[in-house]
Design a protein around this motif. Structure first.
Motif, mmCIF file in Angstrom:
data_model
loop_
_atom_site.group_PDB
_atom_site.id
_atom_site.type_symbol
_atom_site.label_atom_id
_atom_site.label_comp_id
_atom_site.label_asym_id
_atom_site.label_seq_id
_atom_site.Cartn_x
_atom_site.Cartn_y
_atom_site.Cartn_z
ATOM 1 N N VAL A 224 0.836 -1.210 0.000
ATOM 2 C CA VAL A 224 0.000 0.000 0.000
ATOM 3 C C VAL A 224 0.866 1.254 0.000
ATOM 4 N N LEU A 225 1.872 1.276 0.845
ATOM 5 C CA LEU A 225 2.708 2.472 0.965
ATOM 6 C C LEU A 225 3.541 2.696 -0.299
ATOM 7 N N SER A 226 3.952 1.606 -0.949
ATOM 8 C CA SER A 226 4.713 1.742 -2.186
ATOM 9 C C SER A 226 3.882 2.413 -3.282
ATOM 10 N N VAL A 227 2.646 1.975 -3.440
ATOM 11 C CA VAL A 227 1.778 2.581 -4.458
ATOM 12 C C VAL A 227 1.437 4.020 -4.087
ATOM 13 N N LEU A 228 1.158 4.253 -2.803
ATOM 14 C CA LEU A 228 0.854 5.614 -2.354
ATOM 15 C C LEU A 228 2.002 6.570 -2.644
ATOM 16 N N GLY A 229 3.230 6.104 -2.402
ATOM 17 C CA GLY A 229 4.389 6.949 -2.625
ATOM 18 C C GLY A 229 4.556 7.347 -4.080
ATOM 19 N N GLN A 230 4.123 6.465 -4.995
ATOM 20 C CA GLN A 230 4.203 6.792 -6.418
ATOM 21 C C GLN A 230 3.056 7.711 -6.853
ATOM 22 N N LEU A 231 1.891 7.474 -6.294
ATOM 23 C CA LEU A 231 0.736 8.304 -6.647
ATOM 24 C C LEU A 231 0.872 9.721 -6.117
ATOM 25 N N ASP A 232 1.302 9.810 -4.854
ATOM 26 C CA ASP A 232 1.398 11.123 -4.210
ATOM 27 C C ASP A 232 2.464 11.053 -3.115
ATOM 28 N N PRO A 233 3.706 11.464 -3.432
ATOM 29 C CA PRO A 233 4.794 11.372 -2.442
ATOM 30 C C PRO A 233 4.531 12.135 -1.153
ATOM 31 N N LYS A 234 3.574 13.040 -1.146
ATOM 32 C CA LYS A 234 3.266 13.824 0.056
ATOM 33 C C LYS A 234 1.925 13.430 0.673
ATOM 34 N N HIS A 235 1.445 12.254 0.349
ATOM 35 C CA HIS A 235 0.154 11.823 0.886
ATOM 36 C C HIS A 235 0.255 11.693 2.412
ATOM 37 N N PRO A 236 -0.738 12.182 3.151
ATOM 38 C CA PRO A 236 -0.666 12.173 4.623
ATOM 39 C C PRO A 236 -0.568 10.782 5.240
ATOM 40 N N LEU A 237 -1.091 9.753 4.592
ATOM 41 C CA LEU A 237 -0.993 8.409 5.161
ATOM 42 C C LEU A 237 0.459 7.942 5.270
ATOM 43 N N LEU A 238 1.339 8.482 4.445
ATOM 44 C CA LEU A 238 2.743 8.075 4.475
ATOM 45 C C LEU A 238 3.434 8.504 5.772
ATOM 46 N N THR A 239 2.901 9.518 6.415
ATOM 47 C CA THR A 239 3.492 10.000 7.676
ATOM 48 C C THR A 239 2.475 9.931 8.821
ATOM 49 N N ASP A 240 1.488 9.084 8.671
ATOM 50 C CA ASP A 240 0.446 8.942 9.691
ATOM 51 C C ASP A 240 1.067 8.419 10.995
ATOM 52 N N VAL A 241 0.820 9.121 12.108
ATOM 53 C CA VAL A 241 1.419 8.752 13.384
ATOM 54 C C VAL A 241 0.938 7.372 13.845
ATOM 55 N N ARG A 242 -0.245 6.962 13.406
ATOM 56 C CA ARG A 242 -0.746 5.632 13.774
ATOM 57 C C ARG A 242 0.185 4.543 13.240
ATOM 58 N N LEU A 243 0.778 4.786 12.107
ATOM 59 C CA LEU A 243 1.675 3.802 11.518
ATOM 60 C C LEU A 243 2.961 3.685 12.336
ATOM 61 N N ALA A 244 3.497 4.817 12.770
ATOM 62 C CA ALA A 244 4.699 4.790 13.610
ATOM 63 C C ALA A 244 4.420 4.054 14.919
ATOM 64 N N ASP A 245 3.267 4.312 15.525
ATOM 65 C CA ASP A 245 2.893 3.636 16.775
ATOM 66 C C ASP A 245 2.760 2.130 16.559
#
Length: 357
Positions: A224-245
């Motif tokens: 999911v993150l790989s495709v998101l990064g190609q679609l929109d490198p600044k998409h908020p899900l890429l830096t979502d704090v829930r993911l870090a937790d």
């Protein structure tokens, strides 16, 4: 000389008729040859002045035309500059050959050649640029749309939307009113939005299920993150704090169960996406300490097993001296280990026996 011959002729009828004629024939007469030579030289010079420059210009024009007809796009701009040295008529002919060559490359060339040709078109005079863009419209539109589809096509697992958008913007600058460009851009935008909505749902699913690390036979968060990064490198899900937790939580759980390699994988993946996350940094320290402790326990177990096996066979002082390094290793790890006390007692008995003897 002819006058002297006539005056001295033997036959009377061949002699000069009178003294006046004889003297007149003896006088010096200027030759007309120098005049003829001078007039001929001047004529040749005039013809050279009139004919050689046009010949040289036609020759130069022919050389440039031959070069243009096989030139690579990168050479064409240089040839256009050289054509400025020619008369207007010759320059117009060469300009038309340049445009024909570039249009031919755009319509039939390979991808790299077409890109080079389009770059050369950008640097041409405005009138020539308009001519080429107008005459090669169909080929230019097809090329840019094909390149955009090659960059972004979710059906073919190609997600570089930014490149596709840039290509369509470039061709739209050439043809602002093109319905083909508008429809292609709209189709890609709709496809991108649909895909983003789908990825948003998958993000939540993988997060809840803890599928954060790569899986071989199923989709996971990394997909999911790989495709998101190609679609929109600044998409908020890429830096979502829930993911870090989630990375930190999964790492801590793996550490608790002594799955050190798995805990390290969570920390490595999480740190790659969140480089300065304090929770992940703290867990990394704990993993290292736990690994060191586990290594020490494993070494302790090996030493104790070896000593337990070898201790009954230590019957002489020489045997103890050869086994001293192993005993010292155990003492460093666990000074109060019962095996050390057993070895000491056994050594005392040997010494007592030696002294008694």
């Amino acid at each position: 000389w002819k006058g002297l011959q006539r005056g001295l002729a033997f036959r009377r009828e061949a002699r000069s008729p009178s003294v006046e004629v004889f003297l007149d024939e003896l006088r010096f007469r200027k030759s007309k040859a120098p005049l003829i030579i001078a007039l001929s030289t001047a004529g040749i010079g005039l013809l050279s002045w009139l004919l050689i420059p046009p010949y040289l210009e036609r020759r130069r024009e022919g050389e440039l035309i031959n070069t243009i007809e096989s030139a690579a796009p990168a050479q064409i701009l240089e040839l256009v500059q050289k054509s400025h040295e020619l008369p207007d008529a010759s320059r117009a002919l060469l300009d038309s050959k340049v445009m024909e060559r570039l249009i031919h490359i755009i319509e039939t060339g390979q991808e790299a050649q077409v890109y080079s040709a389009l770059k050369a078109v950008e640097d041409l005079p405005a009138e020539m640029k308009r001519e080429i863009i107008g005459n090669a419209k169909e080929a230019i539109l097809a090329f840019y749309i094909e390149q955009a589809n090659a960059a972004f096509s979710p059906e073919a697992a190609r997600y570089d939307f930014a490149t596709a958008e840039q290509l369509l913007s470039q061709v739209q600058a050439f043809y602002p009113d093109s319905i083909q460009v508008f429809r292609t851009a709209q189709r890609m935008e709709d496809s991108r939005n649909d895909l983003l909505n789908e990825l948003d749902g998958l993000f939540s699913q993988h997060l809840a299920a803890g599928r954060l690390l790569p899986l071989v036979e199923a989709e996971d968060m990394t997909d999911v993150l790989s495709v998101l990064g190609q679609l929109d490198p600044k998409h908020p899900l890429l830096t979502d704090v829930r993911l870090a937790d989630a990375y930190a939580s999964q790492a801590a759980a793996s550490l608790e169960s002594k799955a050190f390699d798995q805990a390290q994988d969570y920390v490595t993946e999480g740190t790659r996406r969140f480089p300065n996350n304090r929770m992940l940094e703290n867990i990394q320290v704990k993993i290292r300490i736990a690994q060191q402790q586990e290594a020490a326990r494993a070494k302790l177990a090996q030493l104790r097993e070896r000593i337990a096996q070898q201790l009954p066979a230590l019957n002489t002082l020489e045997d103890y001296l050869g086994f001293a390094e192993t005993l010292t290793g155990l003492q460093l790890l666990q000074p109060d280990d019962p095996l050390l006390a057993q070895a000491e007692n056994q050594l005392r008995r040997l010494l007592d026996k030696r002294f008694t003897t």
